[in-house]
Design an enzyme around this catalytic site. Structure first.
Site, PDB file in Angstrom:
ATOM      1  N   ARG A 169      29.800  84.189  -8.704  1.00 18.37           N
ATOM      2  CA  ARG A 169      29.993  83.206  -7.625  1.00 18.37           C
ATOM      3  C   ARG A 169      31.178  82.347  -8.049  1.00 18.37           C
ATOM      4  O   ARG A 169      31.118  81.657  -9.076  1.00 18.37           O
ATOM      5  CB  ARG A 169      28.741  82.358  -7.424  1.00 18.37           C
ATOM      6  CG  ARG A 169      28.987  81.186  -6.491  1.00 18.37           C
ATOM      7  CD  ARG A 169      27.731  80.512  -6.000  1.00 18.37           C
ATOM      8  NE  ARG A 169      27.110  81.286  -4.939  1.00 18.37           N
ATOM      9  CZ  ARG A 169      26.247  80.792  -4.048  1.00 18.37           C
ATOM     10  NH1 ARG A 169      25.893  79.513  -4.074  1.00 18.37           N
ATOM     11  NH2 ARG A 169      25.726  81.560  -3.118  1.00 18.37           N
ATOM     12  N   HIS A 222      30.939  86.258   1.561  1.00 17.95           N
ATOM     13  CA  HIS A 222      29.567  86.167   1.034  1.00 17.95           C
ATOM     14  C   HIS A 222      28.844  87.446   1.496  1.00 17.95           C
ATOM     15  O   HIS A 222      27.966  87.402   2.372  1.00 17.95           O
ATOM     16  CB  HIS A 222      28.900  84.907   1.584  1.00 17.95           C
ATOM     17  CG  HIS A 222      27.676  84.461   0.836  1.00 17.95           C
ATOM     18  ND1 HIS A 222      27.157  85.144  -0.253  1.00 17.95           N
ATOM     19  CD2 HIS A 222      26.872  83.374   1.008  1.00 17.95           C
ATOM     20  CE1 HIS A 222      26.085  84.503  -0.684  1.00 17.95           C
ATOM     21  NE2 HIS A 222      25.891  83.433   0.057  1.00 17.95           N
ATOM     22  N   GLN A 246      24.999  87.775   1.767  1.00 22.82           N
ATOM     23  CA  GLN A 246      24.454  86.966   2.860  1.00 22.82           C
ATOM     24  C   GLN A 246      24.602  87.690   4.199  1.00 22.82           C
ATOM     25  O   GLN A 246      23.645  87.778   4.977  1.00 22.82           O
ATOM     26  CB  GLN A 246      25.196  85.620   2.913  1.00 22.82           C
ATOM     27  CG  GLN A 246      24.673  84.669   3.965  1.00 22.82           C
ATOM     28  CD  GLN A 246      23.322  84.097   3.586  1.00 22.82           C
ATOM     29  OE1 GLN A 246      23.169  83.520   2.515  1.00 22.82           O
ATOM     30  NE2 GLN A 246      22.329  84.227   4.453  1.00 22.82           N
ATOM     31  N   ASP A 294      26.688  77.105   9.939  1.00 23.10           N
ATOM     32  CA  ASP A 294      26.761  76.862   8.493  1.00 23.10           C
ATOM     33  C   ASP A 294      27.424  75.496   8.296  1.00 23.10           C
ATOM     34  O   ASP A 294      27.907  74.881   9.255  1.00 23.10           O
ATOM     35  CB  ASP A 294      27.574  78.002   7.828  1.00 23.10           C
ATOM     36  CG  ASP A 294      27.632  77.882   6.302  1.00 23.10           C
ATOM     37  OD1 ASP A 294      26.797  77.159   5.712  1.00 23.10           O
ATOM     38  OD2 ASP A 294      28.526  78.509   5.694  1.00 23.10           O
ATOM     39  N   CYS A 337      22.490  80.177   6.797  1.00 19.41           N
ATOM     40  CA  CYS A 337      22.388  80.730   5.435  1.00 19.41           C
ATOM     41  C   CYS A 337      21.697  79.769   4.480  1.00 19.41           C
ATOM     42  O   CYS A 337      21.153  80.207   3.462  1.00 19.41           O
ATOM     43  CB  CYS A 337      23.776  81.081   4.924  1.00 19.41           C
ATOM     44  SG  CYS A 337      24.913  79.672   4.940  1.00 19.41           S
ATOM     45  N   ARG A 352      17.041  87.693   1.384  1.00 25.08           N
ATOM     46  CA  ARG A 352      18.105  87.802   0.377  1.00 25.08           C
ATOM     47  C   ARG A 352      17.615  88.667  -0.783  1.00 25.08           C
ATOM     48  O   ARG A 352      18.351  89.500  -1.318  1.00 25.08           O
ATOM     49  CB  ARG A 352      18.494  86.403  -0.151  1.00 25.08           C
ATOM     50  CG  ARG A 352      19.236  85.523   0.840  1.00 25.08           C
ATOM     51  CD  ARG A 352      20.627  86.026   1.156  1.00 25.08           C
ATOM     52  NE  ARG A 352      21.454  86.164  -0.031  1.00 25.08           N
ATOM     53  CZ  ARG A 352      22.115  85.158  -0.624  1.00 25.08           C
ATOM     54  NH1 ARG A 352      22.064  83.933  -0.120  1.00 25.08           N
ATOM     55  NH2 ARG A 352      22.864  85.383  -1.696  1.00 25.08           N
TER      56      ARG A 352
HETATM   57  N1   CP Z   1      22.730  80.949   1.108  1.00 26.80           N
HETATM   58  C1   CP Z   1      23.065  80.799  -0.169  1.00 26.80           C
HETATM   59  O1   CP Z   1      23.924  81.516  -0.710  1.00 26.80           O
HETATM   60  O2   CP Z   1      22.374  79.814  -0.812  1.00 26.80           O
HETATM   61  P1   CP Z   1      22.679  79.247  -2.256  1.00 26.80           P
HETATM   62  O3   CP Z   1      24.026  78.553  -2.190  1.00 26.80           O
HETATM   63  O4   CP Z   1      21.563  78.289  -2.568  1.00 26.80           O
HETATM   64  O5   CP Z   1      22.740  80.377  -3.236  1.00 26.80           O
HETATM   65  N1  NVA Z   2      29.844  78.191   3.420  1.00 27.77           N
HETATM   66  C1  NVA Z   2      28.925  77.685   2.433  1.00 27.77           C
HETATM   67  C2  NVA Z   2      27.857  78.687   2.163  1.00 27.77           C
HETATM   68  C3  NVA Z   2      26.826  78.268   1.169  1.00 27.77           C
HETATM   69  C4  NVA Z   2      25.806  79.334   0.914  1.00 27.77           C
HETATM   70  C5  NVA Z   2      29.681  77.351   1.162  1.00 27.77           C
HETATM   71  O1  NVA Z   2      30.546  78.139   0.753  1.00 27.77           O
HETATM   72  O2  NVA Z   2      29.430  76.291   0.581  1.00 27.77           O
END
Ligand code: CP
Ligand code: NVA
Length: 340
Positions: A121, A148, A151, A243, A283, A311
């Site tokens: 990540r 992502h 997701q 989101d 998400c 997930r």
């Molecule tokens: N939706 C998602 O990726 O959640 P987190 O940021 O908590 O991993």
């Molecule tokens: N768009 C958001 C998604 C979090 C799961 C971010 O990148 O923070």
């Protein structure tokens, strides 16, 4: 989910699971439309019969480097890997970027000697691409500023659970043109499912991703529409998705975005413009009463916790396929029931 028993000749995951071995999931574009569908089908099987896959990754190890915070992604990878008999190691990389201390290539050539897969990540998509280029073991994108993929796959798995035929589904995404909508565009296009996106001017999805989604949609026969009017996007849609207005790394823009995005809030009025049986997706994490009101996210229409659960099932399917899950351990009757 109901699993229909099929005859022996109808069996099997197609494409063959071994065609996934050792591959990376850096972008949804790494998967063909058939492979996207196969992941969803395997996830359905794993959700229905988790015990049949319990030892499928026994002895395999996964390392996870996270430059950003996470609840769902971290815990669903950990729970999913444990559910398949494998183990995980988590490296909190929030204090410094992954390549701050040594080069990505040196990290890759260390880590590949110890583990069977790497989950990343990051801020930059290039970091994940670089790790995939250098490491000999599979690299999985667990969110970057650009995409992502896990997701997006999960969200379409959730839509398939609810509606069945995805070709008859229209998803309306309302909000920022960010990593999540990029993955929804690519996944929806791959599955031949209609996608409408409404963002404020200047916050549209990445042009390259949109062009790729349109090219895939042309082949799979669905429509992809990007606009600035949230009402037009939502009109008659089967599902409404939103989101955060400011994603991780954009916190310094929160005040500015809070002035621009309110017309894109998903509230009861906007939901009432969708199909009467429309569902609401997010998400998570949600910024309650910003991009979505409590009344919507807590309503009967909301499937946000199904998404969160799913997930784990979808990532189990991804891990099984990329890390070389042991097919010999899966009972024959289970594989026979795969309706891929
Ligand atoms: N939706 C998602 O990726 O959640 P987190 O940021 O908590 O991993
Ligand atoms: N768009 C958001 C998604 C979090 C799961 C971010 O990148 O923070």
């Amino acid at each position: 989910m109901s699993i229909q028993p099929l005859s022996q000749k109808e069996v099997s995951i197609k494409p063959e699971p071994k065609t996934f071995w050792s591959r990376d999931l850096v972008s949804t574009r790494d998967l063909t439309p058939e492979e996207v569908a196969a992941i969803l089908d395997l996830a359905g099987l794993m959700k229905a019969r988790p015990a049949d896959f319990r030892g499928a990754l026994a002895g395999k190890q996964l390392v996870m480097f996270f430059e950003k915070a996470s609840l769902r992604t971290r815990l669903t990878f950990e729970a999913g890997m444990a559910g398949l008999g494998g183990t995980t190691m988590f490296v909190d990389q929030r204090q410094e970027r992954l390549d701050a201390r040594e080069t990505l290539s040196d990290i890759a050539h260390n880590v590949e000697r110890w583990v069977n897969g790497i989950v990343l990540r990051t801020f930059s998509q290039a970091t994940i691409e670089g790790m995939a280029e250098y490491a000999s073991v599979p690299v999985i994108n667990a969110l970057s500023d650009l995409e992502h993929p896990c997701q997006g796959l999960t969200d379409y798995f959730t839509l398939q659970e609810r509606f069945g035929d995805l070709k008859k589904v229209t998803l309306a995404y309302v909000g920022d043109g960010n990593n999540v909508v990029h993955s929804l565009l690519l996944t929806g296009a791959s599955l031949g499912s209609h996608v409408r996106v409404a963002t404020p001017k200047g916050y549209e999805p990445n042009a390259r991703i949109l062009a790729d989604a349109l090219a895939i949609a042309k082949k799979t026969g669905c429509t992809i529409e990007v606009m600035n009017d949230p009402h037009k996007a939502v009109a008659g849609a089967n599902a409404v998705y939103t989101d955060a207005w400011a994603s991780m790394g954009q916190e310094h823009e929160t005040d500015l975005r809070a002035q621009i995005f309110p017309p894109y809030q998903v509230n009861e009025k906007l939901m009432s413009e969708a199909s009467p049986n429309a569902i609401f997706l997010h998400c998570l994490p949600a910024h309650r009463n910003e991009e979505v009101t409590d009344a919507v996210i807590d309503s009967e229409q909301s499937v946000v916790f199904d998404q969160a659960e799913n997930r784990m099932h979808v990532q189990k399917a991804i891990l099984f396929l990329l890390l070389g899950g042991d097919m010999a351990r899966i009972p024959t009757h289970t594989m026979r029931s795969t309706h891929v």
